[in-house]
Design a protein around this motif. Sequence first.
Motif, PDB file in Angstrom:
ATOM      1  N   ASP A  64       0.837  -1.194   0.000  1.00 48.37           N
ATOM      2  CA  ASP A  64       0.000   0.000   0.000  1.00 48.37           C
ATOM      3  C   ASP A  64       0.879   1.253   0.000  1.00 48.37           C
ATOM      4  OD1 ASP A  64       0.894   0.311   2.631  1.00 48.37           O
ATOM      5  OD2 ASP A  64      -1.056  -0.078   3.535  1.00 48.37           O
ATOM      6  N   TYR A  65       0.223   2.417  -0.076  1.00 48.39           N
ATOM      7  CA  TYR A  65       0.978   3.665  -0.185  1.00 48.39           C
ATOM      8  C   TYR A  65       1.862   3.910   1.035  1.00 48.39           C
ATOM      9  CZ  TYR A  65       2.358   8.438  -0.974  1.00 48.39           C
ATOM     10  OH  TYR A  65       3.120   9.557  -1.151  1.00 48.39           O
ATOM     11  N   ASP A  66       1.348   3.616   2.222  1.00 43.94           N
ATOM     12  CA  ASP A  66       2.138   3.861   3.434  1.00 43.94           C
ATOM     13  C   ASP A  66       3.417   3.024   3.449  1.00 43.94           C
ATOM     14  OD1 ASP A  66       0.320   5.751   4.344  1.00 43.94           O
ATOM     15  OD2 ASP A  66      -0.805   4.286   5.532  1.00 43.94           O
ATOM     16  N   ALA A  67       3.309   1.750   3.057  1.00 40.27           N
ATOM     17  CA  ALA A  67       4.492   0.881   3.002  1.00 40.27           C
ATOM     18  C   ALA A  67       5.457   1.362   1.922  1.00 40.27           C
ATOM     19  CB  ALA A  67       4.082  -0.568   2.753  1.00 40.27           C
ATOM     20  N   PHE A  68       4.899   1.777   0.787  1.00 37.45           N
ATOM     21  CA  PHE A  68       5.713   2.316  -0.300  1.00 37.45           C
ATOM     22  C   PHE A  68       6.469   3.563   0.159  1.00 37.45           C
ATOM     23  CE2 PHE A  68       5.788   5.670  -3.570  1.00 37.45           C
ATOM     24  CZ  PHE A  68       6.737   5.135  -4.433  1.00 37.45           C
ATOM     25  N   ALA A  69       5.739   4.492   0.796  1.00 39.33           N
ATOM     26  CA  ALA A  69       6.343   5.754   1.241  1.00 39.33           C
ATOM     27  C   ALA A  69       7.445   5.496   2.263  1.00 39.33           C
ATOM     28  CB  ALA A  69       5.280   6.682   1.806  1.00 39.33           C
ATOM     29  N   ALA A  70       7.214   4.570   3.193  1.00 38.47           N
ATOM     30  CA  ALA A  70       8.220   4.262   4.214  1.00 38.47           C
ATOM     31  C   ALA A  70       9.464   3.634   3.586  1.00 38.47           C
ATOM     32  CB  ALA A  70       7.632   3.336   5.272  1.00 38.47           C
ATOM     33  N   ALA A  71       9.258   2.712   2.655  1.00 39.58           N
ATOM     34  CA  ALA A  71      10.399   2.052   1.997  1.00 39.58           C
ATOM     35  C   ALA A  71      11.161   3.047   1.122  1.00 39.58           C
ATOM     36  CB  ALA A  71       9.914   0.871   1.178  1.00 39.58           C
ATOM     37  N   TYR A  72      10.443   3.917   0.446  1.00 39.98           N
ATOM     38  CA  TYR A  72      11.092   4.918  -0.406  1.00 39.98           C
ATOM     39  C   TYR A  72      11.881   5.912   0.435  1.00 39.98           C
ATOM     40  CZ  TYR A  72      11.585   8.709  -3.815  1.00 39.98           C
ATOM     41  OH  TYR A  72      12.064   9.712  -4.625  1.00 39.98           O
ATOM     42  N   ARG A  73      11.309   6.335   1.554  1.00 35.36           N
ATOM     43  CA  ARG A  73      12.033   7.257   2.439  1.00 35.36           C
ATOM     44  C   ARG A  73      13.304   6.596   2.968  1.00 35.36           C
ATOM     45  NH1 ARG A  73      11.613  12.552   4.646  1.00 35.36           N
ATOM     46  NH2 ARG A  73      13.625  12.717   5.655  1.00 35.36           N
ATOM     47  N   GLN A  74      13.214   5.319   3.282  1.00 34.92           N
ATOM     48  CA  GLN A  74      14.392   4.575   3.737  1.00 34.92           C
ATOM     49  C   GLN A  74      15.444   4.536   2.624  1.00 34.92           C
ATOM     50  OE1 GLN A  74      13.568   0.519   4.941  1.00 34.92           O
ATOM     51  NE2 GLN A  74      15.198   0.608   6.461  1.00 34.92           N
ATOM     52  N   GLN A  75      14.999   4.361   1.386  1.00 36.30           N
ATOM     53  CA  GLN A  75      15.911   4.378   0.239  1.00 36.30           C
ATOM     54  C   GLN A  75      16.619   5.729   0.156  1.00 36.30           C
ATOM     55  OE1 GLN A  75      14.112   3.661  -3.704  1.00 36.30           O
ATOM     56  NE2 GLN A  75      15.516   5.187  -4.522  1.00 36.30           N
ATOM     57  N   LEU A  76      15.859   6.808   0.276  1.00 35.43           N
ATOM     58  CA  LEU A  76      16.447   8.150   0.192  1.00 35.43           C
ATOM     59  C   LEU A  76      17.386   8.420   1.358  1.00 35.43           C
ATOM     60  CD1 LEU A  76      13.307  10.172  -0.933  1.00 35.43           C
ATOM     61  CD2 LEU A  76      15.308   9.593  -2.335  1.00 35.43           C
ATOM     62  N   ASP A  77      16.985   7.998   2.552  1.00 34.50           N
ATOM     63  CA  ASP A  77      17.833   8.205   3.736  1.00 34.50           C
ATOM     64  C   ASP A  77      19.135   7.419   3.612  1.00 34.50           C
ATOM     65  OD1 ASP A  77      15.904   9.862   4.797  1.00 34.50           O
ATOM     66  OD2 ASP A  77      15.120   8.364   6.212  1.00 34.50           O
ATOM     67  N   GLY A  78      19.095   6.304   2.886  1.00 33.16           N
ATOM     68  CA  GLY A  78      20.283   5.473   2.709  1.00 33.16           C
ATOM     69  C   GLY A  78      21.279   6.025   1.705  1.00 33.16           C
ATOM     70  N   SER A  79      20.860   6.975   0.878  1.00 34.75           N
ATOM     71  CA  SER A  79      21.781   7.599  -0.086  1.00 34.75           C
ATOM     72  C   SER A  79      21.495   9.101  -0.156  1.00 34.75           C
ATOM     73  CB  SER A  79      21.655   6.944  -1.460  1.00 34.75           C
ATOM     74  OG  SER A  79      20.363   7.108  -1.975  1.00 34.75           O
ATOM     75  N   PRO A  80      21.874   9.829   0.900  1.00 37.89           N
ATOM     76  CA  PRO A  80      21.544  11.258   0.979  1.00 37.89           C
ATOM     77  C   PRO A  80      22.158  12.107  -0.133  1.00 37.89           C
ATOM     78  CG  PRO A  80      23.044  10.626   2.745  1.00 37.89           C
ATOM     79  CD  PRO A  80      22.623   9.363   2.059  1.00 37.89           C
ATOM     80  N   ASP A  81      23.257  11.664  -0.730  1.00 41.84           N
ATOM     81  CA  ASP A  81      23.864  12.445  -1.813  1.00 41.84           C
ATOM     82  C   ASP A  81      22.937  12.564  -3.016  1.00 41.84           C
ATOM     83  OD1 ASP A  81      26.096  12.805  -0.273  1.00 41.84           O
ATOM     84  OD2 ASP A  81      27.300  11.292  -1.301  1.00 41.84           O
ATOM     85  N   THR A  82      21.982  11.654  -3.126  1.00 45.54           N
ATOM     86  CA  THR A  82      21.014  11.695  -4.217  1.00 45.54           C
ATOM     87  C   THR A  82      20.211  12.988  -4.194  1.00 45.54           C
ATOM     88  OG1 THR A  82      20.820   9.295  -4.097  1.00 45.54           O
ATOM     89  CG2 THR A  82      19.070  10.444  -5.226  1.00 45.54           C
ATOM     90  N   LEU A  83      20.017  13.545  -3.017  1.00 43.52           N
ATOM     91  CA  LEU A  83      19.193  14.747  -2.880  1.00 43.52           C
ATOM     92  C   LEU A  83      19.937  16.046  -3.171  1.00 43.52           C
ATOM     93  CD1 LEU A  83      17.306  13.828   0.418  1.00 43.52           C
ATOM     94  CD2 LEU A  83      16.525  13.515  -1.939  1.00 43.52           C
ATOM     95  N   VAL A  84      21.251  15.999  -3.173  1.00 43.55           N
ATOM     96  CA  VAL A  84      22.053  17.226  -3.289  1.00 43.55           C
ATOM     97  C   VAL A  84      21.713  18.053  -4.533  1.00 43.55           C
ATOM     98  CG1 VAL A  84      24.401  18.138  -3.526  1.00 43.55           C
ATOM     99  CG2 VAL A  84      23.896  16.407  -1.786  1.00 43.55           C
ATOM    100  N   PRO A  85      21.594  17.465  -5.736  1.00 38.70           N
ATOM    101  CA  PRO A  85      21.241  18.308  -6.890  1.00 38.70           C
ATOM    102  C   PRO A  85      19.890  18.996  -6.726  1.00 38.70           C
ATOM    103  CG  PRO A  85      22.094  16.199  -7.632  1.00 38.70           C
ATOM    104  CD  PRO A  85      21.894  16.081  -6.156  1.00 38.70           C
ATOM    105  N   LEU A  86      18.917  18.294  -6.174  1.00 41.85           N
ATOM    106  CA  LEU A  86      17.605  18.908  -5.947  1.00 41.85           C
ATOM    107  C   LEU A  86      17.693  20.006  -4.899  1.00 41.85           C
ATOM    108  CD1 LEU A  86      15.367  15.704  -6.007  1.00 41.85           C
ATOM    109  CD2 LEU A  86      15.635  17.425  -7.808  1.00 41.85           C
ATOM    110  N   MET A  87      18.473  19.771  -3.851  1.00 42.27           N
ATOM    111  CA  MET A  87      18.645  20.780  -2.812  1.00 42.27           C
ATOM    112  C   MET A  87      19.238  22.056  -3.400  1.00 42.27           C
ATOM    113  SD  MET A  87      20.068  18.239   0.165  1.00 42.27           S
ATOM    114  CE  MET A  87      20.542  19.532   1.319  1.00 42.27           C
ATOM    115  N   ARG A  88      20.208  21.915  -4.270  1.00 35.36           N
ATOM    116  CA  ARG A  88      20.835  23.094  -4.893  1.00 35.36           C
ATOM    117  C   ARG A  88      19.812  23.901  -5.688  1.00 35.36           C
ATOM    118  NH1 ARG A  88      26.097  19.839  -6.264  1.00 35.36           N
ATOM    119  NH2 ARG A  88      27.293  20.347  -4.410  1.00 35.36           N
TER     120      ARG A  88
END
Length: 143
Positions: A64-88
């Motif tokens: 379901d969406y909640d499980a998807f969102a939690a797993a996706y957030r865990q994915q993002l938290d596991g590779s924080p450098d992925t967010l750097v271009p968006l942050m800029r």
Amino acid sequence: MHDYAIELGRIYDAPSPLAGGMRILADRLWPRGMAKATLPADEWYRDAAPEPALRSAYHHGEIDYDAFAAAYRQQLDGSPDTLVPLMRHVRQGPVLLLTASRDPGRSHLPVLCQAVLDALAAEDRACEDGTRSSPVCYSGQTQ
């Protein structure tokens, strides 16, 4: 504390004016029926999209969406450098994150948006404390 502007939208919708902002397609897959030359976005950033297995499990109703969102957030938290271009981009002005999903509010975009905002808040706290921890702190700031 800074106010950052991130909006969510569909790549197939008519482009809305975004004053001085960046339009970023944040899907791993290219949108069906759309030619690259006519993409109504400034960038295609697929590295921050959900892993294929996670996206597939959600789209096929295996989670379901909640499980998807939690797993996706865990994915993002596991590779924080992925967010750097968006942050800029967000530090420089408004950003419109785009997806091909029918309902951007139930896609990965709200999770991605919150992860970017959380990372920016953490960077801002580090910058204000005088412990600049990455080049993102310097983006858009004068010395």
